[in-house]
Design a protein around this motif. Structure first.
Motif, mmCIF file in Angstrom:
data_model
loop_
_atom_site.group_PDB
_atom_site.id
_atom_site.type_symbol
_atom_site.label_atom_id
_atom_site.label_comp_id
_atom_site.label_asym_id
_atom_site.label_seq_id
_atom_site.Cartn_x
_atom_site.Cartn_y
_atom_site.Cartn_z
ATOM 1 N N ASP A 120 0.827 -1.212 0.000
ATOM 2 C CA ASP A 120 0.000 0.000 0.000
ATOM 3 C C ASP A 120 0.862 1.264 0.000
ATOM 4 O O ASP A 120 0.565 2.224 -0.715
ATOM 5 N N VAL A 121 1.928 1.245 0.795
ATOM 6 C CA VAL A 121 2.830 2.403 0.840
ATOM 7 C C VAL A 121 3.473 2.623 -0.532
ATOM 8 O O VAL A 121 3.533 3.757 -1.030
ATOM 9 N N LEU A 122 3.923 1.532 -1.150
ATOM 10 C CA LEU A 122 4.547 1.648 -2.469
ATOM 11 C C LEU A 122 3.548 2.138 -3.512
ATOM 12 O O LEU A 122 3.877 3.006 -4.335
ATOM 13 N N ASN A 123 2.335 1.608 -3.486
ATOM 14 C CA ASN A 123 1.311 2.054 -4.448
ATOM 15 C C ASN A 123 0.969 3.527 -4.260
ATOM 16 O O ASN A 123 0.828 4.273 -5.234
ATOM 17 N N THR A 124 0.847 3.940 -3.009
ATOM 18 C CA THR A 124 0.559 5.345 -2.724
ATOM 19 C C THR A 124 1.701 6.229 -3.212
ATOM 20 O O THR A 124 1.473 7.271 -3.829
ATOM 21 N N THR A 125 2.930 5.798 -2.959
ATOM 22 C CA THR A 125 4.094 6.555 -3.407
ATOM 23 C C THR A 125 4.125 6.653 -4.929
ATOM 24 O O THR A 125 4.414 7.718 -5.486
ATOM 25 N N TYR A 126 3.802 5.563 -5.605
ATOM 26 C CA TYR A 126 3.770 5.567 -7.070
ATOM 27 C C TYR A 126 2.727 6.564 -7.577
ATOM 28 O O TYR A 126 3.008 7.370 -8.471
ATOM 29 N N LYS A 127 1.536 6.517 -6.995
ATOM 30 C CA LYS A 127 0.469 7.442 -7.418
ATOM 31 C C LYS A 127 0.863 8.897 -7.149
ATOM 32 O O LYS A 127 0.617 9.776 -7.970
ATOM 33 N N GLU A 128 1.481 9.133 -6.007
ATOM 34 C CA GLU A 128 1.931 10.492 -5.683
ATOM 35 C C GLU A 128 3.020 10.949 -6.656
ATOM 36 O O GLU A 128 3.076 12.121 -7.038
ATOM 37 N N SER A 129 3.872 10.006 -7.061
ATOM 38 C CA SER A 129 4.920 10.333 -8.042
ATOM 39 C C SER A 129 4.306 10.728 -9.379
ATOM 40 O O SER A 129 4.755 11.683 -10.022
ATOM 41 N N LEU A 130 3.283 9.996 -9.800
ATOM 42 C CA LEU A 130 2.592 10.337 -11.045
ATOM 43 C C LEU A 130 1.959 11.728 -10.956
ATOM 44 O O LEU A 130 2.049 12.524 -11.898
ATOM 45 N N GLN A 131 1.326 12.018 -9.841
ATOM 46 C CA GLN A 131 0.706 13.329 -9.661
ATOM 47 C C GLN A 131 1.768 14.431 -9.676
ATOM 48 O O GLN A 131 1.555 15.499 -10.268
ATOM 49 N N ALA A 132 2.898 14.176 -9.020
ATOM 50 C CA ALA A 132 3.977 15.168 -9.012
ATOM 51 C C ALA A 132 4.511 15.379 -10.423
ATOM 52 O O ALA A 132 4.781 16.520 -10.834
ATOM 53 N N LEU A 133 4.630 14.282 -11.176
ATOM 54 C CA LEU A 133 5.109 14.376 -12.552
ATOM 55 C C LEU A 133 4.140 15.189 -13.404
ATOM 56 O O LEU A 133 4.563 16.021 -14.214
ATOM 57 N N SER A 134 2.858 14.995 -13.204
ATOM 58 C CA SER A 134 1.872 15.742 -14.000
ATOM 59 C C SER A 134 1.811 17.208 -13.575
ATOM 60 O O SER A 134 1.290 18.041 -14.317
ATOM 61 N N GLY A 135 2.350 17.521 -12.421
ATOM 62 C CA GLY A 135 2.362 18.899 -11.944
ATOM 63 C C GLY A 135 3.558 19.703 -12.420
ATOM 64 O O GLY A 135 3.641 20.906 -12.179
ATOM 65 N N LEU A 137 6.140 1.859 -36.021
ATOM 66 C CA LEU A 137 6.983 2.234 -34.881
ATOM 67 C C LEU A 137 6.228 3.257 -34.043
ATOM 68 O O LEU A 137 5.629 4.193 -34.584
ATOM 69 N N GLN A 138 6.300 3.053 -32.762
ATOM 70 C CA GLN A 138 5.632 3.987 -31.860
ATOM 71 C C GLN A 138 6.534 4.210 -30.652
ATOM 72 O O GLN A 138 7.089 3.263 -30.104
ATOM 73 N N ILE A 139 6.654 5.470 -30.266
ATOM 74 C CA ILE A 139 7.403 5.804 -29.049
ATOM 75 C C ILE A 139 6.402 6.389 -28.061
ATOM 76 O O ILE A 139 5.666 7.329 -28.375
ATOM 77 N N ASP A 140 6.405 5.808 -26.887
ATOM 78 C CA ASP A 140 5.446 6.197 -25.851
ATOM 79 C C ASP A 140 6.174 7.000 -24.776
ATOM 80 O O ASP A 140 6.923 6.446 -23.973
ATOM 81 N N TYR A 141 5.956 8.305 -24.783
ATOM 82 C CA TYR A 141 6.546 9.192 -23.779
ATOM 83 C C TYR A 141 5.469 9.765 -22.865
ATOM 84 O O TYR A 141 5.564 10.898 -22.414
ATOM 85 N N ARG A 142 4.444 8.946 -22.567
ATOM 86 C CA ARG A 142 3.438 9.415 -21.614
ATOM 87 C C ARG A 142 4.056 9.390 -20.219
ATOM 88 O O ARG A 142 4.932 8.571 -19.925
ATOM 89 N N TYR A 143 3.610 10.283 -19.364
ATOM 90 C CA TYR A 143 4.146 10.337 -18.001
ATOM 91 C C TYR A 143 4.015 8.983 -17.299
ATOM 92 O O TYR A 143 4.921 8.550 -16.588
ATOM 93 N N GLU A 144 2.873 8.323 -17.523
ATOM 94 C CA GLU A 144 2.642 7.029 -16.871
ATOM 95 C C GLU A 144 3.697 6.005 -17.293
ATOM 96 O O GLU A 144 4.212 5.242 -16.462
ATOM 97 N N THR A 145 4.028 5.988 -18.578
ATOM 98 C CA THR A 145 5.012 5.037 -19.093
ATOM 99 C C THR A 145 6.405 5.359 -18.559
ATOM 100 O O THR A 145 7.138 4.457 -18.132
#
Length: 183
Positions: A80-95, A156-164
């Motif tokens: 749970d801690v790791l999942n929360t940290t991952y989600k917070e990292s994604l939010q920080a990246l989108s910010g 060919l496709q390059i995926d540079y989405r924040y999630e990826t």
């Protein structure tokens, strides 16, 4: 010696023999009783030891089961801690500032896929993407941020989405992240 004396002697001997037989029988009965009592005590002690072993075994099993349950709870909490940290990292990246991120990603695209023909982004970043590149805009996609580019043939496709990007970094750094978070 008269008949009476003989009878008396026989009676006396008979009484002595009966007394001896009774005493012998009582001694034998006492020996049998003592032997049976000893056997009963040995069986009782053996049964007591078996029961104590079974109780100890059950206690050990219960303790092991409790240890496993504690480990499960701990691992779930860590997850749970790791999942929360991952989600917070994604939010920080989108910010982060999107103009700088998109600009940086477009530079990478020019180096890695110079023949890029189509680009996709989220709705919010569409004006930014269109203003920073001549690559044909293919439409908006569901993403926190970033871009996806394809060549003309769409082979060919390059995926540079924040999630990826976050997932790649997360997978590469998971052990270090877990150690830092769960010390």
């Amino acid at each position: 010696m008269g008949l009476e004396n003989v009878i008396e002697k026989i009676q006396k001997e008979g009484i002595e023999k009966v007394t001896a037989i009774i005493n012998d029988a009582e001694n034998q009965a006492a020996q049998i009783l003592k032997s049976k009592q000893k056997l009963l005590e040995e069986r009782s002690e053996k049964k007591k030891n078996e029961l104590e072993k079974q109780i100890d075994s059950l206690k050990t099993q219960e303790a092991s089961g409790m240890e496993i349950e504690v480990k499960k709870i701990r691992l779930n909490a860590e997850k749970d801690v790791l999942n929360t940290t991952y989600k917070e990292s994604l939010q920080a990246l989108s910010g982060l500032p999107h103009d700088k991120m998109i600009s940086s990603l477009l530079k990478k695209v020019k180096k890695e896929l110079p023949e890029a023909a189509t680009i996709y982004s989220n709705k919010r970043d569409e004006p930014l993407v269109r203003s920073q590149t001549n690559i044909t805009y293919g439409g908006s996609i569901e993403t926190l941020g970033g871009i996806i580019v394809e060549n003309k043939e769409k082979t060919l496709q390059i995926d540079y989405r924040y999630e990826t990007i976050a997932e790649i970094v997360w997978d590469q750094s998971l052990k270090e992240i877990a150690e830092a978070l769960l010390k």
